[in-house]
Enzyme design. Sequence first.
Site, PDB file in Angstrom:
ATOM      1  CE  LYS A  11      -2.910   0.728   3.642  1.00  0.00           C
ATOM      2  NZ  LYS A  11      -2.794   2.099   4.183  1.00  0.00           N
ATOM      3  CB  SER A  12       3.747   2.308   2.103  1.00  0.00           C
ATOM      4  OG  SER A  12       3.132   2.208   3.349  1.00  0.00           O
ATOM      5  NE  ARG A  16       6.100   6.493   1.069  1.00  0.00           N
ATOM      6  CZ  ARG A  16       5.185   6.299   2.023  1.00  0.00           C
ATOM      7  NH1 ARG A  16       4.078   5.624   1.764  1.00  0.00           N
ATOM      8  NH2 ARG A  16       5.373   6.768   3.244  1.00  0.00           N
ATOM      9  CB  SER A 157       5.055   9.878  11.549  1.00  0.00           C
ATOM     10  OG  SER A 157       4.176  10.039  10.443  1.00  0.00           O
ATOM     11  CG  ASP A 305       0.470   0.078   9.670  1.00  0.00           C
ATOM     12  OD1 ASP A 305       0.096   0.903  10.526  1.00  0.00           O
ATOM     13  OD2 ASP A 305       0.822   0.399   8.519  1.00  0.00           O
ATOM     14  CE  LYS A 332      -0.244   4.323  13.204  1.00  0.00           C
ATOM     15  NZ  LYS A 332       0.522   5.006  12.164  1.00  0.00           N
ATOM     16  NE  ARG A 378      -2.604  -1.547   8.573  1.00  0.00           N
ATOM     17  CZ  ARG A 378      -2.258  -1.805   7.312  1.00  0.00           C
ATOM     18  NH1 ARG A 378      -2.391  -3.021   6.822  1.00  0.00           N
ATOM     19  NH2 ARG A 378      -1.769  -0.850   6.543  1.00  0.00           N
TER      20      ARG A 378
HETATM   21  C1  S3P Z   1       2.362   4.805   6.396  1.00  0.00           C
HETATM   22  C2  S3P Z   1       2.966   5.188   7.565  1.00  0.00           C
HETATM   23  C3  S3P Z   1       2.487   4.757   8.897  1.00  0.00           C
HETATM   24  C4  S3P Z   1       1.533   3.574   8.798  1.00  0.00           C
HETATM   25  C5  S3P Z   1       0.503   3.783   7.713  1.00  0.00           C
HETATM   26  C6  S3P Z   1       1.190   3.919   6.365  1.00  0.00           C
HETATM   27  C7  S3P Z   1       2.929   5.309   5.126  1.00  0.00           C
HETATM   28  O1  S3P Z   1       1.800   5.838   9.507  1.00  0.00           O
HETATM   29  O2  S3P Z   1       0.897   3.364  10.034  1.00  0.00           O
HETATM   30  O3  S3P Z   1      -0.380   2.680   7.669  1.00  0.00           O
HETATM   31  O4  S3P Z   1       2.581   4.786   4.045  1.00  0.00           O
HETATM   32  O5  S3P Z   1       3.720   6.247   5.180  1.00  0.00           O
HETATM   33  P1  S3P Z   1       2.570   6.991  10.328  1.00  0.00           P
HETATM   34  O6  S3P Z   1       3.376   7.769   9.378  1.00  0.00           O
HETATM   35  O7  S3P Z   1       1.468   7.831  10.926  1.00  0.00           O
HETATM   36  O8  S3P Z   1       3.384   6.286  11.356  1.00  0.00           O
END
Ligand code: S3P
Length: 419
Positions: A11-12, A16, A157, A305, A332, A378
Amino acid sequence: MTGRTTVPGDKSISHRAVMLGALAEGRTVVENFLAGEDCLSTLGCLKALGVEVEGPSGGVVRINGRGLDGLREPEDILDAGNSGTTMRLLLGILAGQPFFSVLTGDGSLRSRPMARVTGPLARMGAWIRGRAGDTRAPLAVRGGGLSRASFTTPVASAQVKSAILLAGLFAPGVTTVTEPAPSRDHTERLLAAFGAEVGREGCQVAVTGRPRLTGQTVRVPGDISSAAFLLVAAAIRPGSDLTLDNVGLNPTRTGVLDVLTAMGANVTIEGRRIECGEPVGSVRIRGGDLAGTVIGGDLVPRLIDEIPVLAVGAACARGTTVIRDAAELKVKESDRIASVTGLLSRLGADVTATDDGMVVRGGTPLTGAVLECSPDHRLAMAAAVAGLVAGGETVIPGEKVVDVSFPGFVDLLDSLRVG
Ligand code: S3P
């Protein structure tokens, strides 16, 4: 749980890859893009900003990049849905745009803290207004004319770090972010792949503004955060032997593997390789006799997560598991200290919430229950994993919420369960 399978794209990285594709010159092709609701929210916002997007179709998204200065003012409010990553990272991009935009999201996202992002972006020169003293969405942005800056963030974060780095693309000079512990570094890796100048020294990341980004082909690895649900499901069922292929193994994300190993599961990695700048491989897990552990310190950002499902694993283990230094759980998709301990209590587990985590005393047999999990994807998947070992029936109303990050989860879990 026996078999061999894959999980959907990360997902991340999916978020991006398409955001950078939009800011690059030329064409970007994103393969194995996660067609979950969060990433579709990002695509919807990019289209509203004038980006030409094809797909997702067969897991592929094609983007005609607009270049660093090519986005256009959206005609309507941008909707990030349930996705914190969409909202926070887009705020970084919008801060650099010389036009007006408004970002909103669902009830969960509108209640999440945004000052951690709007504060630094305002200091770089963006005009941002919103609810609750400019700290909650809907947020209105008029960007442009940013100045470089150096920030030290109080929490690790990746969303905050990434928002600042993305804004830094539009500010002449070098923008830096220093975190208390390293958070996931996909933004840095992808920025470098698209041609930006990015440096790291310890917990400090630096980006040079006004780069020329060039479209890329990005192959997204499977999401280790999605894999975690299947790995824990296997770990808590004796006799399991499960292999997940093509899983992202970025060391900023692999805390779940370290914890499952520490708890006594047999975890091995096969076929380790680098793809598009990200480590990837197959993860094999064999169920064992799990024991309690301690999760805290710098490990927490590497598995934040995965805590809901690891807490389920802890409830099935011998002895006590202590989760600490994880106050971020409160902000979250739900307050995950309250929601995870509430869920485990309903199943009959012995669990206590603390200010920055929880204490799970494992070994009490779980009993099925009706578990309300919406709007937290989740939490719903952790509940389904618990339901595999709980006596009697576990019912999770509104299971569709899992489509936020893991479309097909229920069917996949069901197909592996019989193995
Ligand atoms: C994420 C960063 C995390 C994570 C989120 C996805 C990201 O959050 O919990 O599910 O894609 O950068 P935080 O940046 O608030 O820690």
